[in-house]
Enzyme design. Sequence first.
Site: not given
Lengths: 428, 79
Positions: B35-39
């Site tokens: 995941a990234d921060s938006l996920d």
Amino acid sequence: MSGTATNGRRVVVTGIGVVSPLAVGAELTWKRLIEGQSGIGRITHFDPSELPAQVAGQVPDGPTAEGGLTLSDWVPVKDQKKMDRFIHLGLAAAIQAVEDSGWTPEDEDDRCATGVMIGSGIGGLQTIYDGSLTVSSGKARRLSPFFIPSALINLISGHLSIRYGFKGPNHAVVTACATGVHAIGDASRLIQYGDADVMVAGGAEAAICSLGIAGFCSARALSTGSNDDPTKASRPWDKDRDGFIMGEGAGVVVLEELEHARRRGAKIYGEIGGYGMSGDAYHITAPAEGHNGAFRAMKAALRNSGGLTTADIDYVNAHGTSTMADDLELDAVERFFGDDAKRLAMSSTKSAIGHLLGAAGAVEAIFCLQAIRDGIVPPTLNLDNPARDSVIDRVAHVAQQRKIDVALSNSFGFGGTNASIILKRFKD
Amino acid sequence: MSDIADKVKKIVVEHLGVDESKVTPDASFIDDLGADSLDTVELVMAFEEAFSVEIPEDAAEKIATVKDAIDYIEKQKAA
């Protein structure tokens, strides 16, 4: 173009990618186009029964091998919901073009010399519609963090650069229905000026949603008279035409500096032979009588073509949207070509795929390259009774075999923006 | 495993497109599940929606693993 800024750098096309209502795939689209097939049908993306226009050119779903759209073949499932459909279609065309070109930057210099300029006329309209429903129902805090990057027009360029590591100029054009031509023309100039050696350029559109169709209906721009006979709806220059047919899809080319393409032995589809632009300064949606803006765009394209004349141009892919403006473009083309109009072929491929708005100019530039390669002019479907006569052969109903060395494609957009691009056979 | 744990796991699989076997209690959304921060923002929203709970931003920032999420939601539901 003169002067030292371009150092004589020539720009060729080494990869093509198309997503259209006829097929996913540049060659299958072209095959179906010259067979005279139509990609227009009743709208299924939403229920159009409340609207006066109910037909459109939608990209068909289906197995990739049969020319259908299988999205997971282009965009990983977990990323699909982070992008509007116009990005999906743009990426599918761009990936085709990049893979077709065989260009894979090996080192940092190569990556920095490879850029992207893929635009859209409208962008993520369905995403904006859905997001506004979320907010208006009191759930603003539930708006997806991907709402903005899903709707933004330059995000095809962004996603493509991330996928392949293209670190050169990253840009996007937004000039309504002229987007595709502007993108290819402007990207060619970036190569000529040395800002990049390779540019992936084009346009994408996916505005067949209730908001998009309703908006163009309100502007009285869409055909409403052929809801029961969709394949007859798009009829450029015909006396019974009554508006354009919305299409969706994407067209993307890989543009490359000639010596760069030669060094790696790339296949060359053709050369960018000239590019011109103009503004109407007249009306937000209608061209002026005589379409002087179109005339000046074509003239400008010829001016920087390195010595081509109207006698050299064999084929014009018209903007020809199936609206009243068709005859104004015809006026401008006749005036521009003068006596050379007699030997000209001109067709409107929007008769088969509809109007792909921001993707139209890019898809049509690719058709020009395929026409040059194969010596075939694609037809204008449904041109049963021309609203007015012309000495120009408008290739009614069936494709023609014809030697084409030089082709010109026109695109005009709301706001009074015009662009013409010349594609020519590559010769040493 | 509790109903909450099952549901959390299902949401993670769906949103991050990862194999169910990777969604272990100690798995970190960013370090282990891609995941990234938006996920992670979207994941927290999905938990809020699915469990009808409010997860304030400062609490959301502390939810780094599958277990963090399950514990937080179980505590909220017990309260």
